[in-house]
Design a protein around this motif. Structure first.
Motif, PDB file in Angstrom:
ATOM      1  N   ASN A  30       0.854  -1.178   0.000  1.00 19.00           N
ATOM      2  CA  ASN A  30       0.000   0.000   0.000  1.00 19.00           C
ATOM      3  C   ASN A  30       0.898   1.238   0.000  1.00 19.00           C
ATOM      4  N   LYS A  31       1.274   1.680  -1.182  1.00 20.34           N
ATOM      5  CA  LYS A  31       2.222   2.789  -1.315  1.00 20.34           C
ATOM      6  C   LYS A  31       1.646   4.115  -0.823  1.00 20.34           C
ATOM      7  N   LYS A  32       0.380   4.312  -1.056  1.00 19.83           N
ATOM      8  CA  LYS A  32      -0.242   5.562  -0.644  1.00 19.83           C
ATOM      9  C   LYS A  32      -0.214   5.705   0.886  1.00 19.83           C
ATOM     10  N   ARG A  33      -0.566   4.645   1.586  1.00 20.36           N
ATOM     11  CA  ARG A  33      -0.554   4.669   3.056  1.00 20.36           C
ATOM     12  C   ARG A  33       0.885   4.777   3.587  1.00 20.36           C
ATOM     13  N   ALA A  34       1.815   4.110   2.928  1.00 19.49           N
ATOM     14  CA  ALA A  34       3.224   4.200   3.323  1.00 19.49           C
ATOM     15  C   ALA A  34       3.707   5.638   3.189  1.00 19.49           C
ATOM     16  N   TYR A  35       3.335   6.287   2.097  1.00 21.46           N
ATOM     17  CA  TYR A  35       3.717   7.689   1.870  1.00 21.46           C
ATOM     18  C   TYR A  35       3.187   8.573   3.008  1.00 21.46           C
ATOM     19  N   GLU A  36       1.942   8.333   3.404  1.00 25.64           N
ATOM     20  CA  GLU A  36       1.345   9.105   4.496  1.00 25.64           C
ATOM     21  C   GLU A  36       2.096   8.883   5.807  1.00 25.64           C
ATOM     22  N   GLU A  37       2.485   7.643   6.067  1.00 29.85           N
ATOM     23  CA  GLU A  37       3.219   7.344   7.296  1.00 29.85           C
ATOM     24  C   GLU A  37       4.616   7.957   7.269  1.00 29.85           C
ATOM     25  N   GLN A  50      17.348   9.310   9.587  1.00 29.43           N
ATOM     26  CA  GLN A  50      15.930   9.026   9.366  1.00 29.43           C
ATOM     27  C   GLN A  50      15.332  10.008   8.359  1.00 29.43           C
ATOM     28  N   GLN A  51      15.726  11.265   8.443  1.00 26.48           N
ATOM     29  CA  GLN A  51      15.240  12.256   7.482  1.00 26.48           C
ATOM     30  C   GLN A  51      15.627  11.877   6.066  1.00 26.48           C
ATOM     31  N   PHE A  52      16.854  11.420   5.910  1.00 22.27           N
ATOM     32  CA  PHE A  52      17.313  11.012   4.591  1.00 22.27           C
ATOM     33  C   PHE A  52      16.495   9.832   4.075  1.00 22.27           C
ATOM     34  N   ASN A  53      16.261   8.827   4.910  1.00 18.22           N
ATOM     35  CA  ASN A  53      15.470   7.666   4.500  1.00 18.22           C
ATOM     36  C   ASN A  53      14.039   8.053   4.157  1.00 18.22           C
ATOM     37  N   ILE A  54      13.464   8.931   4.949  1.00 15.63           N
ATOM     38  CA  ILE A  54      12.099   9.391   4.675  1.00 15.63           C
ATOM     39  C   ILE A  54      12.050  10.095   3.321  1.00 15.63           C
ATOM     40  N   TYR A  55      12.989  11.006   3.106  1.00 19.15           N
ATOM     41  CA  TYR A  55      13.040  11.735   1.838  1.00 19.15           C
ATOM     42  C   TYR A  55      13.193  10.764   0.668  1.00 19.15           C
ATOM     43  N   ARG A  56      14.118   9.838   0.800  1.00 20.64           N
ATOM     44  CA  ARG A  56      14.411   8.894  -0.286  1.00 20.64           C
ATOM     45  C   ARG A  56      13.199   8.032  -0.634  1.00 20.64           C
ATOM     46  N   PHE A  57      12.569   7.460   0.372  1.00 23.01           N
ATOM     47  CA  PHE A  57      11.441   6.580   0.091  1.00 23.01           C
ATOM     48  C   PHE A  57      10.209   7.348  -0.360  1.00 23.01           C
ATOM     49  N   LYS A  59      10.301  10.007  -2.182  1.00 25.99           N
ATOM     50  CA  LYS A  59      10.594  10.323  -3.585  1.00 25.99           C
ATOM     51  C   LYS A  59      10.349   9.105  -4.471  1.00 25.99           C
ATOM     52  N   ILE A  60      10.813   7.941  -4.042  1.00 21.62           N
ATOM     53  CA  ILE A  60      10.616   6.707  -4.812  1.00 21.62           C
ATOM     54  C   ILE A  60       9.134   6.400  -4.963  1.00 21.62           C
ATOM     55  N   ILE A  61       8.391   6.502  -3.873  1.00 23.57           N
ATOM     56  CA  ILE A  61       6.951   6.207  -3.918  1.00 23.57           C
ATOM     57  C   ILE A  61       6.241   7.200  -4.823  1.00 23.57           C
ATOM     58  N   LYS A  62       6.571   8.488  -4.678  1.00 21.79           N
ATOM     59  CA  LYS A  62       5.920   9.514  -5.492  1.00 21.79           C
ATOM     60  C   LYS A  62       6.165   9.274  -6.985  1.00 21.79           C
ATOM     61  N   GLU A  63       7.415   8.969  -7.332  1.00 26.59           N
ATOM     62  CA  GLU A  63       7.730   8.682  -8.732  1.00 26.59           C
ATOM     63  C   GLU A  63       6.986   7.440  -9.219  1.00 26.59           C
ATOM     64  N   ASN A  64       6.899   6.433  -8.385  1.00 28.19           N
ATOM     65  CA  ASN A  64       6.188   5.205  -8.722  1.00 28.19           C
ATOM     66  C   ASN A  64       4.700   5.467  -8.957  1.00 28.19           C
ATOM     67  N   LEU A  65       4.096   6.257  -8.097  1.00 33.70           N
ATOM     68  CA  LEU A  65       2.680   6.560  -8.236  1.00 33.70           C
ATOM     69  C   LEU A  65       2.411   7.425  -9.473  1.00 33.70           C
ATOM     70  N   GLU A  66       3.329   8.324  -9.778  1.00 36.82           N
ATOM     71  CA  GLU A  66       3.162   9.171 -10.968  1.00 36.82           C
ATOM     72  C   GLU A  66       3.322   8.372 -12.257  1.00 36.82           C
ATOM     73  N   ASP A  67       4.203   7.372 -12.250  1.00 35.31           N
ATOM     74  CA  ASP A  67       4.401   6.543 -13.426  1.00 35.31           C
ATOM     75  C   ASP A  67       3.170   5.693 -13.740  1.00 35.31           C
ATOM     76  N   ARG A  68       2.406   5.369 -12.732  1.00 35.39           N
ATOM     77  CA  ARG A  68       1.205   4.539 -12.936  1.00 35.39           C
ATOM     78  C   ARG A  68       0.112   5.309 -13.670  1.00 35.39           C
ATOM     79  N   GLN A  69       0.129   6.643 -13.518  1.00 35.79           N
ATOM     80  CA  GLN A  69      -0.957   7.437 -14.112  1.00 35.79           C
ATOM     81  C   GLN A  69      -0.696   7.760 -15.532  1.00 35.79           C
TER      82      GLN A  69
END
Length: 69
Positions: A30-37, A50-57, A59-69
């Protein structure tokens, strides 16, 4: 259920929020819920690593969700 109980008991725990985000990402797919968390965990004053990991993931999720559309 365990994550929700833990978050209720320790609402300011960044590690717990990050673990919950990774749980949504890896086990629930559930990428959308993961992004929210990840977003919520960023508001809890995380360490630099932790900030770096949050930023990185996020970004990855956002790009993934945008590619689906």
């Amino acid at each position: 259920r365990m994550f929700k109980t833990g978050i209720k008991k320790f609402p300011e725990c960044t590690k717990l929020r990050l673990s919950f985000a990774f749980f949504h990402l890896e086990h629930m797919h559930n990428k959308k819920r993961a992004y929210e968390e990840f977003t919520e965990s960023f508001n809890l004053d995380p360490s630099f690593e932790q900030q770096f990991n949050i930023y990185r993931f996020k970004k990855i999720i956002k790009e993934n969700l945008e590619d689906r559309q």
